[in-house]
Design an enzyme around this catalytic site. Structure first.
Site, PDB file in Angstrom:
ATOM      1  CD  GLU A   1      20.977 118.751  81.864  1.00 28.34           C
ATOM      2  OE1 GLU A   1      21.806 118.912  80.943  1.00 28.34           O
ATOM      3  OE2 GLU A   1      21.218 118.064  82.889  1.00 28.34           O
ATOM      4  NE  ARG A   2      20.411 115.454  77.285  1.00 30.82           N
ATOM      5  CZ  ARG A   2      21.241 114.761  76.527  1.00 30.82           C
ATOM      6  NH1 ARG A   2      20.924 113.520  76.180  1.00 30.82           N
ATOM      7  NH2 ARG A   2      22.386 115.280  76.116  1.00 30.82           N
TER       8      ARG A   2
ATOM      9  CE  LYS B   1      23.664 117.216  86.634  1.00 30.10           C
ATOM     10  NZ  LYS B   1      22.532 117.493  85.734  1.00 30.10           N
TER      11      LYS B   1
ATOM     12  CB  CYS C   1      25.720 102.013  80.232  1.00 28.49           C
ATOM     13  SG  CYS C   1      25.251 101.247  81.790  1.00 28.49           S
TER      14      CYS C   1
ATOM     15  CG  PHE D   1      19.390 110.839  78.900  1.00 21.53           C
ATOM     16  CD1 PHE D   1      18.617 109.920  78.187  1.00 21.53           C
ATOM     17  CD2 PHE D   1      20.676 111.083  78.426  1.00 21.53           C
ATOM     18  CE1 PHE D   1      19.104 109.261  77.065  1.00 21.53           C
ATOM     19  CE2 PHE D   1      21.174 110.447  77.302  1.00 21.53           C
ATOM     20  CZ  PHE D   1      20.381 109.534  76.618  1.00 21.53           C
TER      21      PHE D   1
ATOM     22  CD  GLU E   1      28.009 104.426  75.703  1.00 24.95           C
ATOM     23  OE1 GLU E   1      27.409 103.644  76.456  1.00 24.95           O
ATOM     24  OE2 GLU E   1      28.627 105.426  76.105  1.00 24.95           O
TER      25      GLU E   1
ATOM     26  CB  SER F   1      29.622 109.996  78.185  1.00 24.98           C
ATOM     27  OG  SER F   1      30.089 111.268  78.626  1.00 24.98           O
TER      28      SER F   1
END
Length: 505
Positions: A182-183, A179, A287, A155, A389, A232
């Site tokens: 979806e957020r 893909k 990240c 996202f 994290e 992640s």
């Protein structure tokens, strides 16, 4: 099903050059600055994902045989379209992610640079040729496409990270199923539509929004030959293991806990200003963010903390649509609560909370997911805020006695994505860059994100797989090498049967 009465539209999928609804399952997409949803996103069924894979498989033979120069020209036209639509794309990013518009534009620009690099495909795909490796024998290598490839993206960079993947994949002759998160799916879908406008044939790029159903279908379907992932570490590890189990080539970029070392000789003002952007830019949802500062010596630590306090007090936090703001909201209510919980944990574990961002209120946006900048001192290994994290606007200062002690802290951490050092000492900088066990290193540069013609990737549990993202490694990831050895005997020259292993002796 999504029953939010405020939702007025649904973001669908993009398959074979057309928008596909498949709205049996949906979920709301929120504006983080208001906490309200005016859009929902369709979550693909297994059948819809399989339709996207089938579309990519059908488009592959013709696209693979399209001359690389023609594929490259599509990328060149796409670059222009992305630049022409930059404001529109950035507004969609800010509306669904929350980052300030300037940051959204910066993200898109880095993505555009990857599209530009993909337009060099004819040069990048050239193989090697050797004449007369033996009597009348020539040998050469070619880089051939894999087939249907896939990408699963996070996202925090809805435009940039997909552009790390599919432009190079399709420039190399593959087709692609993406893909996105979806957020915040809308900017990704718009870019796919612009690719069609640029001349990418239907089916070469397909976009399916979804959840674990979508991910597992991509990982298990034998028609998908390679999968690229950014997210992640626990999910990256799952993607890598599951993809490899099903015989796919996989690169899975995971989490990070990036340390910045500040040496006693550093330009403290310059270092602090750099650290502010690296720690709190995009609300820390990067990240490559810097969540930990390792200050060498108590005097250095005290100076850094005092300067950070001054800079944090000057920060402007509010909706990303106002470019006068430095930081917007976190992506969702759930993530807001998670990051807030890390601040609670830091206090409970004994770190000194110097600046507390938990009480942040933005007038007129009381329901938004705003968390102010938090700053800890006396952070120590083993603390939750040191080990994990956070992905939020939380910066911790660790005190160390010397460079070797600081480097050991970095090397001992499970992540090895990025790091940096602030110093005026060339010897210290050279020693640090040569010996530190991290994949991306900066010297007086807090976010050492490689440009498009280098490659991005960490070490240790920040990367699963051998090849990094974008740049030269992307060409190798999205192609397979074939070596051809060919002989055309001269007229009238014939050899007898040879049973020994061939050599050039």
């Amino acid at each position: 099903m999504n029953n939010d009465k405020n939702v007025t539209s649904t973001v669908g999928h993009f398959i074979d050059g057309k928008t596909v609804a498949d709205t049996a399952r949906t979920q709301p997409v929120f504006n983080p600055a208001t906490g309200q949803s005016t859009t929902s996103v369709a979550l693909a069924s297994k059948a819809t994902v399989e339709d996207a894979i089938a579309s990519a498989e059908k488009a592959y033979p013709a696209w693979r045989n399209t001359p690389p120069l023609k594929r490259a020209r599509v990328m060149s036209r796409l670059k222009t379209l992305l630049e022409d639509n930059a404001d529109r794309i950035a507004q969609l990013i800010t509306a669904e992610h929350g980052k300030v518009l300037a940051d959204a534009h910066g993200e898109l620009q880095r993505g555009i640079e990857n599209v530009e690099y993909a337009s060099y495909a004819p040069q990048l795909l050239k193989g090697e040729h050797s004449r007369n490796v033996g009597p009348g024998i020539d040998s050469w290598s070619e880089f051939q496409a894999l087939g249907v490839t896939a990408g699963i993206t996070p996202f925090n960079f809805p435009a940039m990270v997909p552009l790390w993947m599919w432009p190079m994949a399709v420039a190399c002759g593959n087709t692609f199923v993406l893909k996105p998160s979806e957020r915040d799916p809308s900017s990704t879908l718009l870019i796919a539509q612009l690719a069609l406008e640029a001349g990418l044939p239907p089916g070469v790029l397909n976009v399916v929004n979804g959840d674990k159903v979508t991910v597992d279908t991509l990982l298990q379907d034998p028609r998908v030959k390679a999968v690229s992932f950014v997210g992640s570490t626990p999910i990256a590890e799952y993607i890598y293991a599951e993809g490899c189990k099903h015989g796919k080539r996989v690169q899975a970029l995971g989490g990070a806990k990036n340390h910045a070392i500040v040496m006693p000789d550093a330009d403290i003002d310059n270092a602090v200003k750099a650290l502010m952007g690296a720690a709190y830019g995009s609300c820390g949802e990067r990240c490559m963010a810097i969540p930990l500062v390792v200050a060498i010596g108590d005097e250095t630590a005290d100076k850094v903390i005092e300067s950070l306090k001054v800079e944090i007090a000057r920060m402007k936090v509010g909706p990303g649509t106002d470019n006068g703001n430095d930081m917007g909201p976190l992506i969702t209510r759930q993530h807001f609560e998670k990051v807030k919980g890390y601040v609670d944990a830091g206090v409970a574990e004994g770190a000194t909370l110097v600046v507390d961002g938990r009480g942040m209120k933005v007038p007129g946006h009381e329901d938004g997911y705003f968390l102010g900048a938090s700053l800890f001192d006396n952070v120590k290994p083993g603390m939750k805020i040191y080990q994990e994290e956070i992905f939020g606007p939380v910066l911790g200062v660790v005190r160390a006695g010397n460079l070797q002690e600081a480097m050991k802290l970095i090397d001992d951490h499970e992540y090895g994505n990025g790091t940096c050092i602030f110093t005026r000492d060339g010897e210290a900088a050279r020693y640090f860059t040569d010996h530190i066990q991290v994949g991306m290193v900066g010297v007086n540069v807090p976010l050492p994100v490689p440009v498009a013609y280098h490659s991005f990737g960490g070490w240790k549990r920040s990367l699963f797989g051998d090849l990094h993202a974008y740049g030269p490694d992307a060409v190798r990831f999205y192609t397979k090498r074939k070596t051809i050895t060919q002989r055309w005997p001269s007229a009238g020259v014939r050899e007898g049967t040879v049973f020994s292993f061939p050599s050039s002796k």
